[in-house]
Design a protein around this motif. Structure first.
Motif, PDB file in Angstrom:
ATOM      1  N   TYR A 111       0.470  -1.201   0.402  1.00 25.06           N
ATOM      2  CA  TYR A 111      -0.033   0.226   0.349  1.00 25.06           C
ATOM      3  C   TYR A 111       0.866   1.003   0.052  1.00 25.06           C
ATOM      4  O   TYR A 111       0.513   2.557  -0.363  1.00 25.06           O
ATOM      5  CB  TYR A 111      -0.364   0.060   1.400  1.00 25.06           C
ATOM      6  N   THR A 112       1.941   1.255  -0.292  1.00 25.73           N
ATOM      7  CA  THR A 112       3.129   2.841   0.016  1.00 25.73           C
ATOM      8  C   THR A 112       2.461   2.979  -1.259  1.00 25.73           C
ATOM      9  O   THR A 112       2.937   4.455  -1.594  1.00 25.73           O
ATOM     10  CB  THR A 112       4.818   2.272   0.167  1.00 25.73           C
ATOM     11  N   PRO A 113       2.541   2.897  -2.998  1.00 23.63           N
ATOM     12  CA  PRO A 113       2.403   3.044  -3.946  1.00 23.63           C
ATOM     13  C   PRO A 113       1.035   4.422  -4.226  1.00 23.63           C
ATOM     14  O   PRO A 113       1.072   5.061  -4.305  1.00 23.63           O
ATOM     15  CB  PRO A 113       2.194   1.816  -5.227  1.00 23.63           C
ATOM     16  N   GLY A 114      -0.022   3.226  -3.883  1.00 22.65           N
ATOM     17  CA  GLY A 114      -1.364   3.619  -3.369  1.00 22.65           C
ATOM     18  C   GLY A 114      -1.797   4.893  -2.321  1.00 22.65           C
ATOM     19  O   GLY A 114      -1.918   6.139  -2.890  1.00 22.65           O
ATOM     20  N   ILE A 115      -1.121   5.000  -1.205  1.00 23.38           N
ATOM     21  CA  ILE A 115      -0.310   6.012   0.032  1.00 23.38           C
ATOM     22  C   ILE A 115      -0.419   6.762  -0.734  1.00 23.38           C
ATOM     23  O   ILE A 115      -0.616   8.210  -0.350  1.00 23.38           O
ATOM     24  CB  ILE A 115       0.113   5.581   0.998  1.00 23.38           C
ATOM     25  N   ALA A 116       1.046   6.829  -1.334  1.00 23.65           N
ATOM     26  CA  ALA A 116       1.983   8.122  -2.037  1.00 23.65           C
ATOM     27  C   ALA A 116       1.056   8.930  -3.170  1.00 23.65           C
ATOM     28  O   ALA A 116       0.579   9.813  -2.919  1.00 23.65           O
ATOM     29  CB  ALA A 116       2.741   7.772  -2.177  1.00 23.65           C
ATOM     30  N   LEU A 117      -0.197   8.143  -3.758  1.00 23.38           N
ATOM     31  CA  LEU A 117      -0.308   8.491  -4.857  1.00 23.38           C
ATOM     32  C   LEU A 117      -1.839   9.102  -4.052  1.00 23.38           C
ATOM     33  O   LEU A 117      -2.236  10.719  -4.970  1.00 23.38           O
ATOM     34  CB  LEU A 117      -0.869   7.592  -6.029  1.00 23.38           C
ATOM     35  N   PHE A 118      -2.510   8.924  -2.907  1.00 20.55           N
ATOM     36  CA  PHE A 118      -3.101   9.614  -2.717  1.00 20.55           C
ATOM     37  C   PHE A 118      -2.674  11.005  -1.811  1.00 20.55           C
ATOM     38  O   PHE A 118      -3.746  12.238  -1.868  1.00 20.55           O
ATOM     39  CB  PHE A 118      -3.739   9.257  -1.675  1.00 20.55           C
ATOM     40  N   PHE A 119      -1.702  11.410  -1.867  1.00 18.42           N
ATOM     41  CA  PHE A 119      -1.612  12.793  -1.355  1.00 18.42           C
ATOM     42  C   PHE A 119      -0.851  13.007  -2.634  1.00 18.42           C
ATOM     43  O   PHE A 119      -0.777  14.705  -2.600  1.00 18.42           O
ATOM     44  CB  PHE A 119       0.391  13.155  -0.277  1.00 18.42           C
ATOM     45  N   VAL A 120       0.044  12.753  -3.319  1.00 19.92           N
ATOM     46  CA  VAL A 120       0.972  13.383  -4.717  1.00 19.92           C
ATOM     47  C   VAL A 120      -0.160  13.462  -5.551  1.00 19.92           C
ATOM     48  O   VAL A 120      -0.094  14.797  -6.049  1.00 19.92           O
ATOM     49  CB  VAL A 120       1.867  12.250  -5.518  1.00 19.92           C
ATOM     50  N   LEU A 121      -1.163  12.918  -6.663  1.00 19.86           N
ATOM     51  CA  LEU A 121      -2.118  13.259  -7.127  1.00 19.86           C
ATOM     52  C   LEU A 121      -2.455  14.421  -7.632  1.00 19.86           C
ATOM     53  O   LEU A 121      -2.676  14.958  -8.036  1.00 19.86           O
ATOM     54  CB  LEU A 121      -2.875  12.200  -7.615  1.00 19.86           C
ATOM     55  N   PRO A 122      -3.016  14.765  -6.048  1.00 22.40           N
ATOM     56  CA  PRO A 122      -3.728  16.115  -6.224  1.00 22.40           C
ATOM     57  C   PRO A 122      -3.692  17.246  -6.532  1.00 22.40           C
ATOM     58  O   PRO A 122      -3.651  17.998  -7.017  1.00 22.40           O
ATOM     59  CB  PRO A 122      -4.521  15.890  -4.833  1.00 22.40           C
ATOM     60  N   LEU A 123      -2.249  16.776  -6.067  1.00 17.29           N
ATOM     61  CA  LEU A 123      -1.090  18.384  -6.639  1.00 17.29           C
ATOM     62  C   LEU A 123      -1.085  18.763  -8.053  1.00 17.29           C
ATOM     63  O   LEU A 123      -0.726  20.040  -7.641  1.00 17.29           O
ATOM     64  CB  LEU A 123       0.365  18.316  -5.494  1.00 17.29           C
ATOM     65  N   PHE A 124      -0.544  17.616  -8.224  1.00 16.62           N
ATOM     66  CA  PHE A 124      -1.083  17.612 -10.122  1.00 16.62           C
ATOM     67  C   PHE A 124      -1.747  17.912 -10.893  1.00 16.62           C
ATOM     68  O   PHE A 124      -1.672  17.925 -12.247  1.00 16.62           O
ATOM     69  CB  PHE A 124       0.612  16.309 -10.552  1.00 16.62           C
ATOM     70  N   PHE A 125      -2.955  17.048 -10.249  1.00 12.27           N
ATOM     71  CA  PHE A 125      -4.411  16.567 -11.264  1.00 12.27           C
ATOM     72  C   PHE A 125      -5.077  16.696 -10.788  1.00 12.27           C
ATOM     73  O   PHE A 125      -5.197  17.003  -9.615  1.00 12.27           O
ATOM     74  CB  PHE A 125      -4.519  15.315 -11.949  1.00 12.27           C
ATOM     75  N   ASN A 126      -6.444  16.886 -11.739  1.00 10.75           N
ATOM     76  CA  ASN A 126      -7.801  17.450 -10.991  1.00 10.75           C
ATOM     77  C   ASN A 126      -8.458  16.110 -10.602  1.00 10.75           C
ATOM     78  O   ASN A 126      -8.522  15.008 -11.892  1.00 10.75           O
ATOM     79  CB  ASN A 126      -8.754  17.769 -11.993  1.00 10.75           C
ATOM     80  N   THR A 127      -8.852  15.621  -9.409  1.00 12.51           N
ATOM     81  CA  THR A 127      -9.546  14.585  -8.447  1.00 12.51           C
ATOM     82  C   THR A 127     -10.826  14.557  -9.213  1.00 12.51           C
ATOM     83  O   THR A 127     -11.454  12.916  -8.742  1.00 12.51           O
ATOM     84  CB  THR A 127      -9.295  15.030  -6.959  1.00 12.51           C
ATOM     85  N   ALA A 128     -11.012  15.201 -10.195  1.00 17.65           N
ATOM     86  CA  ALA A 128     -12.760  15.137 -10.772  1.00 17.65           C
ATOM     87  C   ALA A 128     -12.396  14.169 -12.038  1.00 17.65           C
ATOM     88  O   ALA A 128     -13.390  13.684 -12.331  1.00 17.65           O
ATOM     89  CB  ALA A 128     -13.406  15.748 -10.661  1.00 17.65           C
ATOM     90  N   SER A 129     -11.315  14.033 -12.301  1.00 22.56           N
ATOM     91  CA  SER A 129     -11.210  13.126 -13.426  1.00 22.56           C
ATOM     92  C   SER A 129     -11.596  11.265 -13.184  1.00 22.56           C
ATOM     93  O   SER A 129     -10.186  11.285 -12.649  1.00 22.56           O
ATOM     94  CB  SER A 129      -9.652  13.252 -13.929  1.00 22.56           C
ATOM     95  N   MET A 130     -12.406  11.334 -14.211  1.00 25.69           N
ATOM     96  CA  MET A 130     -12.568   9.637 -13.929  1.00 25.69           C
ATOM     97  C   MET A 130     -10.743   8.588 -13.934  1.00 25.69           C
ATOM     98  O   MET A 130     -10.957   7.872 -13.475  1.00 25.69           O
ATOM     99  CB  MET A 130     -13.011   8.991 -14.985  1.00 25.69           C
ATOM    100  N   THR A 131     -10.458   9.366 -14.477  1.00 25.73           N
ATOM    101  CA  THR A 131      -8.487   8.401 -15.177  1.00 25.73           C
ATOM    102  C   THR A 131      -7.607   9.042 -14.003  1.00 25.73           C
ATOM    103  O   THR A 131      -7.652   7.968 -13.592  1.00 25.73           O
ATOM    104  CB  THR A 131      -8.079   9.665 -16.224  1.00 25.73           C
ATOM    105  N   ILE A 132      -8.632   9.882 -13.441  1.00 29.19           N
ATOM    106  CA  ILE A 132      -6.814   9.952 -12.162  1.00 29.19           C
ATOM    107  C   ILE A 132      -7.914   8.842 -10.676  1.00 29.19           C
ATOM    108  O   ILE A 132      -6.499   7.914  -9.918  1.00 29.19           O
ATOM    109  CB  ILE A 132      -7.267  11.340 -12.027  1.00 29.19           C
ATOM    110  N   LYS A 133      -9.025   9.032 -10.639  1.00 28.27           N
ATOM    111  CA  LYS A 133      -9.847   8.310  -9.860  1.00 28.27           C
ATOM    112  C   LYS A 133      -9.328   6.258 -10.107  1.00 28.27           C
ATOM    113  O   LYS A 133      -9.052   6.047  -9.325  1.00 28.27           O
ATOM    114  CB  LYS A 133     -11.468   8.391  -9.778  1.00 28.27           C
TER     115      LYS A 133
END
Length: 306
Positions: free
Chosen positions: A233-255
């Protein structure tokens, strides 16, 4: 979709999972029920669900990033696990099962039902594209790892490739994707048939997940389990904090990327462990633990990124 609606849908899914667990404990059904239902889902309702998605939704070539992500994140986690456990003071069968359990995600049986409940066909298409890449890890890399830790078998690449190419859900992905890309239109009878057959998939998949839950832990397995969970779960937890910094979390691709990377261990970990005389019980425990963790993380993501 409001947070209340999301919570209701997640709650219904969780109730079905624990209903499956309760039915197993009360022994209402024959001992082989879990295996039979699992086979029915894998060879009947899951392929129909995949076909329905690709028959009713046009694939955008930009979604290939999901296929690449599905393979990349699963493979990276596998490599981290291999490096962490290869020299560990563990039994061969325990070491092999831990590494297999870190290779890939349970997308078809776990993510599909939840994603369909919350995001509909568009969400299914996105998570299916992620799972296409994930399938190479689950049915290829993990199977090779099972051979590597088996005492009785030598690696047979022909058998590995045959297993991948003859796996019905994977074949359905490839065929349905190709037909979608080249623009072949199917009559409504075929589309409706696929939709009808796929209808029980959500309920059956959730029920089977509950049916396979196992909460029996031994002390000497707990430390290895916790270390494996941390790696997974380290990659997933890291993505949870990093993705919102660079992408719109409303995007289905990011989700889809976020949800895909926190999914549980694939059920084939039990199948491969049993086939190659590894630690089948640990595989079952790992699946149980990752299923519980995934429910918590997924609920959080769906509510926070609604």
């Amino acid at each position: 979709m409001s947070q209340i609606v999301i919570l209701q849908k997640v709650a219904i899914s969780i109730i079905i999972i624990f209903f499956g667990y309760a039915v197993k404990k009360m022994k209402f059904l024959p001992a082989e029920t879990g295996k039979v239902l699992n086979s029915f889902i894998i060879y009947i309702t899951l392929p129909a669900s995949i076909a329905k998605v690709f028959l009713t939704t046009k694939v955008n070539t930009n979604l290939f990033v999901l296929t690449l992500s599905g393979f990349a994140f699963g493979f990276i986690t596998f490599i981290i696990g291999f490096l962490a456990f290869r020299n560990a003071n563990l039994k061969r069968e325990t070491k092999g099962t831990l590494i297999i359990s870190l290779c890939g995600y349970n997308i078809g049986l776990f993510a599909f039902p939840f994603v369909q409940q919350i995001y509909g066909n568009n969400g299914l298409l996105h998570i299916a594209m992620f799972d296409m890449g994930n399938s190479f890890n689950v049915f290829g890399v993990a199977y090779i790892a099972a051979y590597a830790f088996s005492q009785s078998d030598k690696l047979d690449l022909k058998k590995v490739f045959k297993k991948i190419l003859c796996f019905v859900p994977f074949d359905t992905y490839i065929i349905a994707f190709i037909l979608n890309v080249i623009g072949i239109k199917f009559p409504s009878l075929i589309v409706n048939l696929a939709e009808q057959i796929s209808m029980p998939n959500t309920t059956l998949a959730l029920f089977v997940i509950g049916y396979f839950l196992d909460f029996n832990l031994e002390k000497d397995e707990i430390l290895s389990l916790l270390k494996g969970l941390a790696i997974k779960y380290t990659p997933g937890i890291a993505l949870f904090f990093v993705l919102p910094l660079f992408f719109n979390t409303a995007s289905m691709t990011i989700k889809a990327i976020m949800l895909g990377t926190i999914m549980p261990t694939a059920l084939v970990a039990v199948i491969y462990s049993n086939e190659k005389d590894l630690n089948t019980k640990l595989a079952s425990i790992f699946i149980t633990a990752t299923t519980i963790v995934a429910i918590v993380f997924m609920s959080l993501i769906m509510i926070k990124w609604h």
